[in-house]
Design an enzyme around this catalytic site. Structure first.
Site, mmCIF file in Angstrom:
data_model
loop_
_atom_site.group_PDB
_atom_site.id
_atom_site.type_symbol
_atom_site.label_atom_id
_atom_site.label_comp_id
_atom_site.label_asym_id
_atom_site.label_seq_id
_atom_site.Cartn_x
_atom_site.Cartn_y
_atom_site.Cartn_z
ATOM 1 N N GLU A 131 4.945 0.183 -21.206
ATOM 2 C CA GLU A 131 4.898 1.713 -21.407
ATOM 3 C C GLU A 131 3.978 2.162 -22.476
ATOM 4 O OE1 GLU A 131 9.308 2.458 -19.701
ATOM 5 O OE2 GLU A 131 8.983 2.554 -21.756
ATOM 6 N N SER A 168 18.151 -0.196 -26.011
ATOM 7 C CA SER A 168 18.425 1.514 -26.323
ATOM 8 C C SER A 168 19.474 1.351 -27.206
ATOM 9 C CB SER A 168 18.886 1.677 -24.841
ATOM 10 O OG SER A 168 19.639 2.807 -24.949
ATOM 11 N N LYS A 186 20.620 -1.865 -21.759
ATOM 12 C CA LYS A 186 18.954 -1.663 -21.322
ATOM 13 C C LYS A 186 18.322 -2.758 -21.990
ATOM 14 C CE LYS A 186 17.349 1.949 -20.417
ATOM 15 N NZ LYS A 186 16.975 2.861 -19.360
ATOM 16 N N THR A 231 0.913 -1.152 0.020
ATOM 17 C CA THR A 231 0.057 0.046 -0.056
ATOM 18 C C THR A 231 0.970 1.318 -0.081
ATOM 19 O OG1 THR A 231 -0.175 0.170 2.469
ATOM 20 C CG2 THR A 231 -2.023 -1.224 1.266
ATOM 21 N N HIS A 232 0.527 2.207 -0.857
ATOM 22 C CA HIS A 232 1.468 3.330 -0.926
ATOM 23 C C HIS A 232 2.895 3.039 -1.563
ATOM 24 C CE1 HIS A 232 -1.562 5.417 1.751
ATOM 25 N NE2 HIS A 232 -1.504 4.226 2.740
#
Ligand code: ARG
Length: 467
Positions: A296, A283, A289, A161-162
């Site tokens: 996304e 990348s 990467k 949570t959070h």
């Protein structure tokens, strides 16, 4: 796109001056509505059959028209159809071509019909097909999630949570949360389908027609569950499209949240999952990467779907009854919604079986975050301590753990007893991650046993939604 001369326009009768060249381009929709050709032709064939059924066309005329329309469909499919901007839209392009092909009989097809009820019918036929594909893809995604949930029913991860470690949960349970959201999305699509599956044809321009049409016949031909009861409503409202885009927006909101988790989880900082090389990209500058581009982009595309919902609502809000040309603007947002939502669903359904779950990393993360603190509080309550006092006691124990870099389960009995004298050796059973998840053993809880039982129930619910 070729240009026909002004006199080719089916509505040219009352005009003396030709259309301004840019007005023609500006008002044309054929560039995007030609994708409705199959549904336009199916609607026209049903209409011609109905006209013959009630005696407005002869059987021979009907057959000539139906054969002509079928031949045009094949031309379009072979890429041998010259679409004309001057003929404005898919409807007039096909009708004009029909008359070219079969002669004057082609001019009888539009009897008792208007482009207003024609386009409303086309969109509904198109949406029926696309909504079925969408439902199948949501179902496939749910099945992928169920597969993961089954394999990982007992896999422990930190629940958040959070975005702070809260309590341990099972990965299977987490996957089933997404399943529940998608089941509601599926139910919404099914429900919206019923309101799409209604025939507008017969409303003509707005008031109905003077011919003795049989709308139920047309509805049966096209597989509609019923006919639109009011002609003004039938040609003008697009609430069914708004409803679909609204359902699509909620679905995308869910996929976007899911994306957010996959992006976080596949980062080096979390390292909970590997999305599979075929669903990531590299990348051009940083050789190390492996980027989660698919999630996304799904998260990014959510914005345009919300935008389409707003476009359609705004498109509709100030229109007087009945049809207005504004409605031509319904198509691009609708088509873009369908293309993108189908794409996102396809990718997600394909990606599920590729996801590698990094069990050890998730277990380690759950162990590090004092995730069994609530279990210790509940233990104290069972030994007679009031919950608020228990909360305070455990808070102090956690403080000690932070200062000494020790999880609760790593403390000795002596260490734990500094905080409360009711703590006994049996405390260690509740401080383990396994004990913590197994104890939440009720419908909707995270215990592995409950996850397995929930999967069985979901399969039955899913069957009911796909009947
Ligand atoms: N292209 C139009 C549309 O998409 C078809 C209906 C046109 N009707 C009319 N009266 N101009 O809405």
């Amino acid at each position: 796109m070729s240009d026909a001369s002004q006199t080719d326009k089916p509505w040219a009768g009352r005009f003396t001056a030709p259309t301004d060249a840019f007005v023609e381009v500006f008002t044309a929709s054929v560039g995007f509505d030609k994708r409705l050709y199959k549904h336009d032709i199916a609607g026209s064939i049903a209409h011609a059959r109905m006209l013959a059924h009630v005696g407005v066309l002869s059987e021979a005329e009907r057959d000539t028209i139906v054969d002509g329309l079928r031949a045009i469909e094949q031309d379009i499919e072979r890429g041998e159809f010259a679409w004309s901007t001057s003929l404005e839209d898919v409807h007039m392009n096909i009708e004009a071509r029909l008359t070219d092909r079969i002669g004057d009989i082609g001019k009888k097809l539009h009897t008792g019909r208007s482009r207003n009820d024609q386009v409303a019918t086309d969109i509904r036929l198109y949406l029926r097909d696309e909504m079925q594909v969408m439902q199948a893809e949501v179902t496939r995604l749910i099945e992928g999630l169920l597969g993961l949930a089954e394999e990982e029913a007992g896999t422990i991860m930190p629940g958040f949570t959070h975005l702070q470690t809260a309590q341990p949960v099972t990965f299977g349970h987490h996957m089933l949360a997404w399943v529940e959201m998608l089941l509601r999305d599926l139910a919404r699509l099914r429900d919206a389908y019923q309101r799409v599956n209604v025939l507008p044809l017969g409303a003509a321009a707005l008031a109905g027609t003077t011919y003795p049409i049989d709308r139920l016949f047309t509805a049966r031909e096209l597989g509609f569950a019923g006919v639109a009861e009011n002609s003004l409503d039938a040609v003008s409202d697009r609430d069914f499209a708004i409803e679909l885009v609204s359902d699509a927006s909620v679905l995308m909101m869910h996929l976007s949240r899911f994306s957010e988790e996959l992006i976080l989880w596949s980062s080096a900082q979390f390292d909970f999952v590997d999305l599979g090389d075929s669903f990531c990209t590299g990348s051009s500058i940083m050789p190390q990467k492996k980027n989660p581009d698919v999630p996304e982009l799904v998260r990014g595309k959510t914005g345009r779907i919300y935008g389409h919902l707003m476009s359609l609502l705004t498109l509709m809000k100030a229109q007087p009854l009945a049809y207005n040309k504004d409605n031509q603007e319904d198509k691009e947002p609708l088509f873009d919604t369908i293309d993108n939502v189908k794409g996102c669903l396809k990718l997600y359904a394909d990606m599920m079986p590729q996801i590698q779950v990094k069990r050890d990393n998730m277990y380690e993360a759950a162990r590090r975050g004092f995730s069994t603190a609530t279990d210790l509080a509940d233990y104290l309550v069972r030994k007679g301590v009031a919950f608020r006092d228990a909360h305070e006691i455990v808070g102090k124990a956690v403080r000690y753990g932070v200062d000494n870099d020790k999880d609760l389960s790593e403390m000795s009995l002596d260490e734990l007893q500094q905080f409360s004298n009711v703590i006994e050796p049996d405390v260690f059973e509740v401080l383990t991650l396994e004990g913590s998840v197994a104890a939440r053993n009720h419908i909707g809880g995270t215990a592995p046993e409950q996850v397995r039982a929930a999967i069985i129930r979901v399969r039955t619910r899913l069957e009911q939604l796909t009947l």
